[in-house]
Design a protein around this motif. Structure first.
Motif, PDB file in Angstrom:
ATOM      1  N   TRP A 100       0.912  -1.279   0.018  1.00  0.00           N
ATOM      2  CA  TRP A 100       0.208   0.134  -0.085  1.00  0.00           C
ATOM      3  C   TRP A 100       0.918   1.083  -0.113  1.00  0.00           C
ATOM      4  CZ3 TRP A 100      -4.631   0.431  -1.331  1.00  0.00           C
ATOM      5  CH2 TRP A 100      -5.635  -0.627  -1.164  1.00  0.00           C
ATOM      6  N   ALA A 101       1.986   1.123   0.744  1.00  0.00           N
ATOM      7  CA  ALA A 101       2.924   2.419   0.739  1.00  0.00           C
ATOM      8  C   ALA A 101       3.670   2.494  -0.694  1.00  0.00           C
ATOM      9  CB  ALA A 101       3.930   2.313   1.852  1.00  0.00           C
ATOM     10  N   LEU A 102       3.923   1.593  -1.334  1.00  0.00           N
ATOM     11  CA  LEU A 102       4.391   1.961  -2.639  1.00  0.00           C
ATOM     12  C   LEU A 102       3.366   2.126  -3.465  1.00  0.00           C
ATOM     13  CD1 LEU A 102       6.711  -1.406  -2.843  1.00  0.00           C
ATOM     14  CD2 LEU A 102       7.286   1.032  -2.458  1.00  0.00           C
ATOM     15  N   SER A 121      -2.149  14.453  -4.241  1.00  0.00           N
ATOM     16  CA  SER A 121      -0.865  13.960  -4.209  1.00  0.00           C
ATOM     17  C   SER A 121      -0.485  14.058  -2.701  1.00  0.00           C
ATOM     18  CB  SER A 121      -0.023  14.674  -4.961  1.00  0.00           C
ATOM     19  OG  SER A 121       1.505  14.246  -4.885  1.00  0.00           O
ATOM     20  N   LEU A 122      -0.823  14.797  -2.109  1.00  0.00           N
ATOM     21  CA  LEU A 122      -0.656  14.765  -0.562  1.00  0.00           C
ATOM     22  C   LEU A 122      -1.207  13.802   0.027  1.00  0.00           C
ATOM     23  CD1 LEU A 122      -0.082  18.795   0.198  1.00  0.00           C
ATOM     24  CD2 LEU A 122       1.632  17.079  -0.045  1.00  0.00           C
ATOM     25  N   ALA A 123      -2.453  13.670  -0.164  1.00  0.00           N
ATOM     26  CA  ALA A 123      -3.451  12.533   0.382  1.00  0.00           C
ATOM     27  C   ALA A 123      -2.785  11.293   0.143  1.00  0.00           C
ATOM     28  CB  ALA A 123      -4.816  12.742   0.047  1.00  0.00           C
ATOM     29  N   LEU A 124      -2.435  10.796  -0.874  1.00  0.00           N
ATOM     30  CA  LEU A 124      -1.602   9.686  -1.140  1.00  0.00           C
ATOM     31  C   LEU A 124      -0.530   9.533  -0.661  1.00  0.00           C
ATOM     32  CD1 LEU A 124      -2.745   9.550  -4.945  1.00  0.00           C
ATOM     33  CD2 LEU A 124      -3.477   8.130  -3.426  1.00  0.00           C
ATOM     34  N   VAL A 125       0.454  10.519  -0.567  1.00  0.00           N
ATOM     35  CA  VAL A 125       1.777  10.554   0.534  1.00  0.00           C
ATOM     36  C   VAL A 125       1.243  10.049   1.730  1.00  0.00           C
ATOM     37  CG1 VAL A 125       3.628  11.796   1.177  1.00  0.00           C
ATOM     38  CG2 VAL A 125       2.997  11.732  -1.020  1.00  0.00           C
ATOM     39  N   SER A 126       0.089  10.683   2.327  1.00  0.00           N
ATOM     40  CA  SER A 126      -0.284  10.449   3.662  1.00  0.00           C
ATOM     41  C   SER A 126      -0.929   9.169   3.798  1.00  0.00           C
ATOM     42  CB  SER A 126      -1.569  11.242   4.034  1.00  0.00           C
ATOM     43  OG  SER A 126      -1.188  12.798   4.063  1.00  0.00           O
TER      44      SER A 126
END
Length: 900
Positions: free
Chosen positions: A503-505, A535-540
């Motif tokens: 999920w992180a990748l 983009s920030l939500a997916l990095v989170s």
């Protein structure tokens, strides 16, 4: 008797027809009179030209196209006449074209009155209803008296309904010439109700009732024949609606079509079947809705789509509640959406329409999506419902991109469809008994997310005529689904099917794609915001898959200065604005995670040591917000920069308050309103307010965040001191130990330190009511501290009034007078030294309290040497104070020596 009633109805119908014919003839005569009047005005020519004031009326002015003759001068004797100067010949002015008088044109009539509306519209429709009810009552009367048989009664009723329909059609054709005459030049009039349409509607209603009564009441025909007969009547209603035509509002054709739709929707409920079939039911409803939408497009009456949606919703909810097969319902919804948006978009492009028609088209695309979501919930996310959701979303996005005069409004259908599809698929992850396994749901979600992202980016690449000058709608339609579905898939993974590392990748990869989309759409106004936030939500998401509790909060907060640093090095204005807003949104998320998360109180602490998770869970976010605010303010001080500054201040105070709470008892859920932590928080608020306010007299106005933050903190400290420290938890009545050491005890922290800090705050303020309140509070706190210190010297740590039996000694009572008198002298000295009148007033107030105590209490309560010392000390001090006022304070008021 029934025959006589029938004859009376026919006579009334004959009278109604002849009255309509007379009205039509009057309308024709009025129209012809208007045409003749206008032609007569055209034949009379142009109106007379205006004459000058004082000109003879009988003398006609010269024609404007001919030059005026030059005046002849009188002859002069023996004087040679000078050579005449030729007069300039004026240019001929063309004769103005006669224009008809405005009074001869169509007059502008006032809006229809209540009488006009009742007399020309509602009475006609009520008459049609009355005629239909008359047919019903005629049949009931015949049944009650046993006249004729059921077949004969129903046949006569059907013939009566058919007669009304034929009469309405005949009247419609005869009134066509009058309508054409009004269109050529008649006066515009209020649109009256159509009597032919009223007769037609009444006839159809009677025919519907006869067919239904033949099946349900008398059993003369079977269900199949009844169903076919009612369906034929519905089709006949649509054809008659087209013959009567449309118009504004509830036109004749629209009323008949609405009647046919209502009858058609009621047919399946009125005629039950021994072998019900969902395919037959929804196939019939699909044909009915398509026919209604076609009639609405042809009339035109686009509002007919709204009752179509209402009927469809009623049948879909009913069928889903009874556990019907999902496949025919899904096909029906696709057919409804396709037909509805097809006719709606065709109407928007090929005829004049207003914005209401565009919103009706949006409803025709959005309501089927909501009904399909309901179908998915009711069928445990059947495959047919998921497939229908995909097709309906595709139709909605296509309709949003379809060129039309109202593309700006139609663009709203794209984010609406994307939001409904996202919510429906996200809820599917929570259904444990879904037809699709978790892996298949992930694949479907990925397909939806990528498809909507591609459609949104494709629309953003097109000219504004396609996007409808609303790029934000397409940007959110592209960025929202993938982000929300990714979070839902990770949060509702039932058995950790996908590892957290995967999920992180995936989050990092998708965040990179969103960042590229943000860079590509940076020059499109408002489009980059959605992709930056995505983009920030997916990095989170990637951080949430790897970290937990306070470490996740710290990691999220570190994104704030990173985003601010990227913004400071970005040259594209649109992308920079998006990054600033994203940084502020991150600060809101971090602050909400700390302040609105009740589970933070259960995070383990390291005893009473200040080195615990609060350092990196609250301290690091506060520093991160402060760093982000500083980076953003380097370019400009706008709302995002101030928002980060506010977040830094709030998180910093939260960190300090939680540390105070942790050091008190090693737990965060202990009593926050004990005397010690409350006093420490008061000191914290006042010190922070002094730092925010800056040095008194410092040039330049303070920053708005600092100025308002200082004001709020001073008010919070004031409330805490008055309500808690001076009120509820005052050691005089609260069992709060203050320490056994004289002078050096908790009383200095509870009262002396706040008094000092409030004094510093008041010192930096301008004279006014606020400053006077602070000075008064300083006086009260200091007076309370001195009094309680005296009591602590005689009673120890517990200062309650009932401690040690509630008694007091003469020495204690005398000490209060001595301490208060010393306090008054100190205040007087400070007021004289600083030349502050308010400080001198405070000294006089304390002195007055002391005088009252000595004369009212000490005289009676003290005895012996202590009473002598009390009065002697007070008297000497009063004389000394008077001497100071005479020689120092008011020395400037004394007259100079040697003057009279």
């Amino acid at each position: 008797m029934a025959f006589l009633v029938f004859i009376a109805l026919m006579v009334a119908l004959w009278a109604l027809i002849h009255a309509d014919k007379a009205n039509r003839r009057v309308a024709n005569l009025n129209a012809r009179l208007d045409v003749l009047t206008r032609r007569l005005a055209d034949l009379q020519g142009s109106p007379p030209q205006p004459q000058s004031v004082g000109a003879p009326v009988a003398t006609a002015p010269p024609t404007l196209s001919e030059p005026l003759p030059a005046p002849v001068p009188p002859p002069v004797a023996d004087t040679p006449s000078p050579r005449p100067i030729p007069k300039p010949i004026p240019k001929p002015i063309p004769k103005p074209v006669p224009t008809p008088s405005p009074s001869l044109g169509p007059p502008s009539l006032p809006p229809p009155s209540l009488e006009q509306a009742l007399g020309t519209r509602w009475l006609v429709w009520l008459g049609a209803i009355a005629v239909a009810l008359a047919g019903v009552f005629l049949a009931k009367y015949a049944v009650d008296l046993g006249l004729l048989g059921p077949a004969v009664r129903l046949t006569l009723g059907g013939l009566f309904g058919a007669g009304l329909v034929v009469a309405g059609d005949v009247l419609r054709r005869r009134t066509a010439s009058a309508a054409e005459m009004d269109g050529r030049g008649g006066h515009p009039s209020f649109q009256a109700a159509s009597i032919p349409a009223a007769l037609t509607a009444a006839g159809l209603a009677i025919a519907f009732a006869c067919v239904y009564a033949a099946h349900a009441l008398h059993g003369l025909i079977g269900p199949g024949t009844t169903f076919a007969g009612l369906a034929v009547l519905t089709g006949a209603a649509f054809l008659l609606a087209l013959r009567h035509g449309g118009g504004e509002g509830l036109s004749a054709g629209a009323f008949i079509a609405l009647l046919g739709l209502g009858g058609g929707l009621a047919v399946p409920a009125l005629v039950p079947s021994d072998h019900p079939s969902a395919w037959a039911l929804f196939g019939y409803l699909a044909l009915l809705n398509t026919a209604t939408l076609a009639v609405g497009w042809r009339l035109p009456a686009p509002w007919l789509g709204l009752p179509v949606l209402a009927g469809a919703a009623l049948w879909v909810v009913t069928a889903t509640a009874h556990g019907s097969d999902a496949v025919p319902i899904a096909v029906f919804l696709v057919a409804l959406s396709g037909a509805g948006m097809g006719f709606a978009l065709t109407g928007l492009r090929h005829r004049r329409s207003d914005v209401t028609d565009a919103w009706i088209a949006i409803a025709l695309g959005g309501v089927p999506l909501l009904l399909d979501w309901l179908l998915l919930v009711g069928s445990d996310y059947a495959v047919a419902g998921v497939a229908a959701l995909a097709i309906l979303t595709l139709l909605a996005v296509t309709a949003a991109r379809w060129p039309s005069p109202h593309t700006r409004v139609m663009t709203a259908l794209a984010p609406i469809a994307a939001a409904i599809a996202t919510l429906a698929l996200s809820q599917g992850f929570t259904v444990r008994a879904a037809d699709l396994p978790y892996g298949a749901q992930l694949a479907v979600a990925l397909g939806f997310g990528l498809g909507l992202a591609a459609a949104g980016l494709r629309a953003l690449a097109m000219p504004p005529a396609i996007t409808g000058t609303r790029p934000r709608a397409w940007a959110w339609s592209a960025a929202l689904p993938m982000t929300a579905l990714a979070w839902a898939g990770w949060a509702f993974d039932p058995s950790n099917t996908v590892p957290d590392v995967a999920w992180a990748l995936a989050g990092i990869v998708l965040a990179g794609g969103a960042a590229l989309a943000a860079r590509w759409t940076a020059r499109t106004e408002g489009a980059a915001d959605a992709f930056v936030i995505a983009s920030l939500a997916l990095v989170s998401l990637a951080l949430a898959a790897l970290l937990h509790t306070s470490w996740l909060t710290a990691a999220l907060s570190l994104l704030i200065p990173a985003v601010a640093l990227i913004e400071s090095r970005t040259a594209v204005a649109g992308l920079a604005v998006a990054l600033r807003r994203a940084a502020a949104l991150l600060a809101i998320v971090v602050a909400g995670r700390l302040m609105l998360n009740p589970w933070v109180l259960d995070y383990p602490l390291n005893g009473t040591s200040p080195l615990n998770w609060l350092v990196w869970g609250c301290g690091v976010p506060a520093l991160a917000c402060a760093g982000g605010a500083w980076l953003l303010r380097r370019r400009r001080d706008d709302r995002p920069a101030r928002g980060l500054a506010i977040a830094a201040l709030v998180l910093g105070l939260l960190f300090a308050c939680l540390e105070i709470q942790a050091m008190q008892g090693g737990r965060l859920d202990s009593d926050p309103f004990a005397l010690l932590p409350t006093s420490l928080r008061t000191a914290l608020f006042l010190v922070t307010a002094l730092v925010l306010a800056g040095r008194p007299g410092h040039p330049g106005p303070a920053h708005p965040v600092a100025r308002w933050g200082a004001r709020i903190l001073v008010r919070l400290a004031t409330v805490q001191v008055v309500v808690v420290q001076l009120g509820i938890l005052n050691p005089l009545w609260a069992d709060e130990p203050v320490g056994s050491w004289p002078v050096v005890n908790l009383l200095l922290l509870i009262y002396a330190l706040p008094a000092l800090l409030f004094g510093l705050v008041a010192w930096g303020q301008t004279p006014g009511p606020g400053r006077r309140v602070l000075v008064t509070l300083v006086l009260v706190l200091t007076f309370t501290c001195i009094s309680l210190e005296v009591r602590q010297a005689f009673h120890g740590s517990i200062l309650t009034l009932w401690a040690h039996g509630g008694g007091r000694s003469d020495a204690e009572w005398y000490s209060y007078s001595a301490a208060w008198l010393a306090f008054a002298l100190v205040l007087l000295a400070a007021g004289v030294k600083t030349r502050r009148a308010d400080v001198r007033y405070a000294s006089l107030a304390v002195l007055l309290v002391t005088v009252l105590k000595v004369f009212l209490s000490d005289m009676a309560d003290l005895t012996g040497l202590l009473r002598i010392l009390s009065f002697l000390g007070l008297g000497l001090c009063l004389m000394g104070i008077g001497y100071v006022y005479q020689r120092v304070v008011f020395i400037a008021a004394r007259p100079p020596e040697g003057t009279a």
